[in-house]
Motif scaffolding. Structure first.
Motif, PDB file in Angstrom:
ATOM      1  N   ILE A  10      46.324  44.764  39.310  1.00 51.41           N
ATOM      2  CA  ILE A  10      47.605  43.750  40.160  1.00 51.41           C
ATOM      3  C   ILE A  10      47.686  42.740  39.964  1.00 51.41           C
ATOM      4  CG2 ILE A  10      48.763  43.517  41.794  1.00 51.41           C
ATOM      5  CD1 ILE A  10      48.382  46.125  42.335  1.00 51.41           C
ATOM      6  N   VAL A  11      46.254  42.364  40.047  1.00 47.81           N
ATOM      7  CA  VAL A  11      45.393  40.916  40.205  1.00 47.81           C
ATOM      8  C   VAL A  11      46.321  40.272  38.799  1.00 47.81           C
ATOM      9  CG1 VAL A  11      44.029  38.844  39.966  1.00 47.81           C
ATOM     10  CG2 VAL A  11      44.203  40.523  41.877  1.00 47.81           C
ATOM     11  N   PRO A  12      46.125  41.055  37.249  1.00 47.61           N
ATOM     12  CA  PRO A  12      46.277  40.088  36.267  1.00 47.61           C
ATOM     13  C   PRO A  12      47.694  40.772  35.625  1.00 47.61           C
ATOM     14  CG  PRO A  12      44.132  41.874  36.053  1.00 47.61           C
ATOM     15  CD  PRO A  12      44.902  42.071  37.294  1.00 47.61           C
ATOM     16  N   LEU A  13      48.277  41.077  36.082  1.00 53.24           N
ATOM     17  CA  LEU A  13      49.777  41.250  35.783  1.00 53.24           C
ATOM     18  C   LEU A  13      50.865  40.247  36.563  1.00 53.24           C
ATOM     19  CD1 LEU A  13      50.312  45.228  36.320  1.00 53.24           C
ATOM     20  CD2 LEU A  13      50.368  43.501  33.811  1.00 53.24           C
ATOM     21  N   VAL A  14      49.889  39.819  38.072  1.00 50.43           N
ATOM     22  CA  VAL A  14      50.974  38.881  38.560  1.00 50.43           C
ATOM     23  C   VAL A  14      50.815  37.271  38.252  1.00 50.43           C
ATOM     24  CG1 VAL A  14      50.800  37.740  41.257  1.00 50.43           C
ATOM     25  CG2 VAL A  14      50.146  40.526  40.884  1.00 50.43           C
ATOM     26  N   GLU A  15      49.228  37.726  37.779  1.00 49.52           N
ATOM     27  CA  GLU A  15      48.491  35.973  36.999  1.00 49.52           C
ATOM     28  C   GLU A  15      50.100  35.739  35.669  1.00 49.52           C
ATOM     29  OE1 GLU A  15      47.647  33.869  38.198  1.00 49.52           O
ATOM     30  OE2 GLU A  15      45.944  34.316  39.603  1.00 49.52           O
ATOM     31  N   ILE A  16      49.836  37.164  34.589  1.00 47.96           N
ATOM     32  CA  ILE A  16      50.740  36.853  34.114  1.00 47.96           C
ATOM     33  C   ILE A  16      52.122  36.477  34.088  1.00 47.96           C
ATOM     34  CG2 ILE A  16      51.749  38.070  31.748  1.00 47.96           C
ATOM     35  CD1 ILE A  16      48.823  39.419  31.744  1.00 47.96           C
ATOM     36  N   TYR A  17      52.669  37.098  35.422  1.00 43.42           N
ATOM     37  CA  TYR A  17      54.084  37.144  35.311  1.00 43.42           C
ATOM     38  C   TYR A  17      53.988  35.362  35.908  1.00 43.42           C
ATOM     39  CZ  TYR A  17      58.089  36.477  38.377  1.00 43.42           C
ATOM     40  OH  TYR A  17      59.097  36.733  39.262  1.00 43.42           O
ATOM     41  N   PHE A  18      53.241  34.979  37.271  1.00 42.87           N
ATOM     42  CA  PHE A  18      53.699  33.789  37.137  1.00 42.87           C
ATOM     43  C   PHE A  18      52.555  32.538  35.980  1.00 42.87           C
ATOM     44  CE2 PHE A  18      52.531  35.378  42.100  1.00 42.87           C
ATOM     45  CZ  PHE A  18      54.357  33.967  42.337  1.00 42.87           C
TER      46      PHE A  18
END
Length: 145
Positions: A10-18
């Motif tokens: 989840i953390v990398p996906l959230v980071e990529i989104y932001f």
């Protein structure tokens, strides 16, 4: 184990989104510059607070007291450094929270409290289990000469 898997997913996906959202507003070069700048500022602050924490640990050891809080603060600073070096804005925000001394101590005290409650409940459960499994025979005795 499942928590770590979800965290690493989840953390990398959230980071990529932001990163994409912020990059679309301020542009890619500015986003990259901002990520590098927060990492540089964060690491400088981690280093400075690390030195202060090490000095406090030495003072505690010199006065022959256990530097428990200071060791936990050192771990929080290590975590902050790792988060600030990870590219992204969410990890940077969490890293800067770990750098704020009052917030860092509040988090540490909450963790201590949660662990102590968990340990006391586990100890009570073990004591209850031991009581259920053991046979206690009550009685009186007297010595005869």
């Amino acid at each position: 184990m499942k928590v770590l898997f979800l965290l690493f997913l989840i953390v990398p996906l959230v980071e990529i989104y932001f990163l994409i959202q912020i990059g679309s507003v301020i542009g890619s070069p500015m986003t990259i510059l901002l990520v590098v700048l927060t990492a540089m500022i964060g690491i400088t602050l981690v280093k400075a607070q690390g030195v202060i924490t090490i000095n406090r640990i030495r003072e505690r050891l010199d006065s022959r007291t256990v530097p428990g809080l200071e060791i936990m603060e050192g771990f929080a600073l290590f975590l902050a450094g790792a988060l600030l070096l990870t590219p992204g804005f969410v990890t940077d925000a969490v890293g800067f929270v770990c750098l704020t001394p009052s917030l860092r101590r509040r988090i540490i005290f909450r963790l201590f409290h949660a662990v102590s409650i968990s340990n006391s409940e586990e100890t009570q459960n073990q004591a209850d289990q031991t009581t259920r499994n053991s046979r206690v025979i009550n009685g009186e005795y007297r010595e005869i000469d």
